[in-house]
Design a protein around this motif. Structure first.
Motif, PDB file in Angstrom:
ATOM      1  N   ALA A   7     -69.203  24.556 -63.555  1.00  0.00           N
ATOM      2  CA  ALA A   7     -67.940  24.433 -62.826  1.00  0.00           C
ATOM      3  C   ALA A   7     -67.684  22.982 -62.413  1.00  0.00           C
ATOM      4  O   ALA A   7     -66.564  22.473 -62.571  1.00  0.00           O
ATOM      5  CB  ALA A   7     -67.958  25.335 -61.601  1.00  0.00           C
ATOM      6  N   PHE A   8     -68.689  22.293 -61.907  1.00  0.00           N
ATOM      7  CA  PHE A   8     -68.497  20.906 -61.490  1.00  0.00           C
ATOM      8  C   PHE A   8     -68.308  19.977 -62.684  1.00  0.00           C
ATOM      9  O   PHE A   8     -67.582  18.987 -62.593  1.00  0.00           O
ATOM     10  CB  PHE A   8     -69.654  20.436 -60.610  1.00  0.00           C
ATOM     11  CG  PHE A   8     -69.577  20.976 -59.205  1.00  0.00           C
ATOM     12  CD1 PHE A   8     -68.498  20.678 -58.394  1.00  0.00           C
ATOM     13  CD2 PHE A   8     -70.577  21.797 -58.702  1.00  0.00           C
ATOM     14  CE1 PHE A   8     -68.408  21.173 -57.107  1.00  0.00           C
ATOM     15  CE2 PHE A   8     -70.498  22.302 -57.412  1.00  0.00           C
ATOM     16  CZ  PHE A   8     -69.406  21.995 -56.613  1.00  0.00           C
ATOM     17  N   THR A   9     -68.927  20.292 -63.812  1.00  0.00           N
ATOM     18  CA  THR A   9     -68.717  19.499 -65.016  1.00  0.00           C
ATOM     19  C   THR A   9     -67.278  19.625 -65.496  1.00  0.00           C
ATOM     20  O   THR A   9     -66.626  18.631 -65.818  1.00  0.00           O
ATOM     21  CB  THR A   9     -69.690  19.936 -66.122  1.00  0.00           C
ATOM     22  OG1 THR A   9     -71.027  19.779 -65.650  1.00  0.00           O
ATOM     23  CG2 THR A   9     -69.501  19.112 -67.375  1.00  0.00           C
ATOM     24  N   GLN A  20     -73.921  28.235 -63.133  1.00  0.00           N
ATOM     25  CA  GLN A  20     -72.472  28.366 -62.934  1.00  0.00           C
ATOM     26  C   GLN A  20     -71.922  27.174 -62.161  1.00  0.00           C
ATOM     27  O   GLN A  20     -70.842  26.660 -62.487  1.00  0.00           O
ATOM     28  CB  GLN A  20     -72.151  29.652 -62.187  1.00  0.00           C
ATOM     29  CG  GLN A  20     -72.310  30.895 -63.036  1.00  0.00           C
ATOM     30  CD  GLN A  20     -72.003  32.165 -62.257  1.00  0.00           C
ATOM     31  OE1 GLN A  20     -71.945  32.156 -61.028  1.00  0.00           O
ATOM     32  NE2 GLN A  20     -71.819  33.258 -62.978  1.00  0.00           N
ATOM     33  N   ASN A  21     -72.636  26.714 -61.153  1.00  0.00           N
ATOM     34  CA  ASN A  21     -72.184  25.546 -60.384  1.00  0.00           C
ATOM     35  C   ASN A  21     -72.180  24.284 -61.239  1.00  0.00           C
ATOM     36  O   ASN A  21     -71.251  23.482 -61.153  1.00  0.00           O
ATOM     37  CB  ASN A  21     -73.082  25.345 -59.164  1.00  0.00           C
ATOM     38  CG  ASN A  21     -72.785  26.337 -58.068  1.00  0.00           C
ATOM     39  OD1 ASN A  21     -71.712  26.914 -58.023  1.00  0.00           O
ATOM     40  ND2 ASN A  21     -73.752  26.549 -57.199  1.00  0.00           N
ATOM     41  N   ILE A  22     -73.206  24.123 -62.059  1.00  0.00           N
ATOM     42  CA  ILE A  22     -73.262  22.940 -62.923  1.00  0.00           C
ATOM     43  C   ILE A  22     -72.083  22.945 -63.886  1.00  0.00           C
ATOM     44  O   ILE A  22     -71.404  21.924 -64.068  1.00  0.00           O
ATOM     45  CB  ILE A  22     -74.605  22.892 -63.679  1.00  0.00           C
ATOM     46  CG1 ILE A  22     -75.741  22.604 -62.701  1.00  0.00           C
ATOM     47  CG2 ILE A  22     -74.570  21.839 -64.788  1.00  0.00           C
ATOM     48  CD1 ILE A  22     -77.122  22.730 -63.310  1.00  0.00           C
ATOM     49  N   PRO A  75     -76.539  31.386 -60.410  1.00  0.00           N
ATOM     50  CA  PRO A  75     -75.550  30.596 -59.660  1.00  0.00           C
ATOM     51  C   PRO A  75     -75.696  29.090 -59.883  1.00  0.00           C
ATOM     52  O   PRO A  75     -74.706  28.365 -59.845  1.00  0.00           O
ATOM     53  CB  PRO A  75     -75.810  30.947 -58.200  1.00  0.00           C
ATOM     54  CG  PRO A  75     -76.810  32.024 -58.185  1.00  0.00           C
ATOM     55  CD  PRO A  75     -77.352  32.201 -59.557  1.00  0.00           C
ATOM     56  N   LEU A  76     -76.906  28.622 -60.126  1.00  0.00           N
ATOM     57  CA  LEU A  76     -77.106  27.187 -60.352  1.00  0.00           C
ATOM     58  C   LEU A  76     -76.406  26.745 -61.640  1.00  0.00           C
ATOM     59  O   LEU A  76     -75.712  25.713 -61.652  1.00  0.00           O
ATOM     60  CB  LEU A  76     -78.595  26.857 -60.428  1.00  0.00           C
ATOM     61  CG  LEU A  76     -78.938  25.391 -60.680  1.00  0.00           C
ATOM     62  CD1 LEU A  76     -78.443  24.531 -59.527  1.00  0.00           C
ATOM     63  CD2 LEU A  76     -80.411  25.214 -60.887  1.00  0.00           C
TER      64      LEU A  76
END
Length: 46
Positions: free
Chosen positions: A10-12, A6-8, A3-4
């Motif tokens: 997605a926010f990028t 994926q979040n990086i 999940p970490l």
């Protein structure tokens, strides 16, 4: 993927999309010193 990561990612992607929209619609580019295409001034636009 974790999940970490994926979040990086997605926010990028979100940040890049926002930057693209700001540059496309809000940012006013500097006007070039070219003349208007009126007459035969050799600009090649006719």
């Amino acid at each position: 993927m974790g999940p970490l990561i994926q979040n990086i990612i997605a926010f990028t992607v979100l940040g890049l999309a926002i930057l693209f929209l700001i540059r496309k619609f809000i940012w006013k580019p500097k006007k070039s010193n070219s003349k208007n295409c009126g007459g035969d001034d050799g600009c090649g636009c006719h």
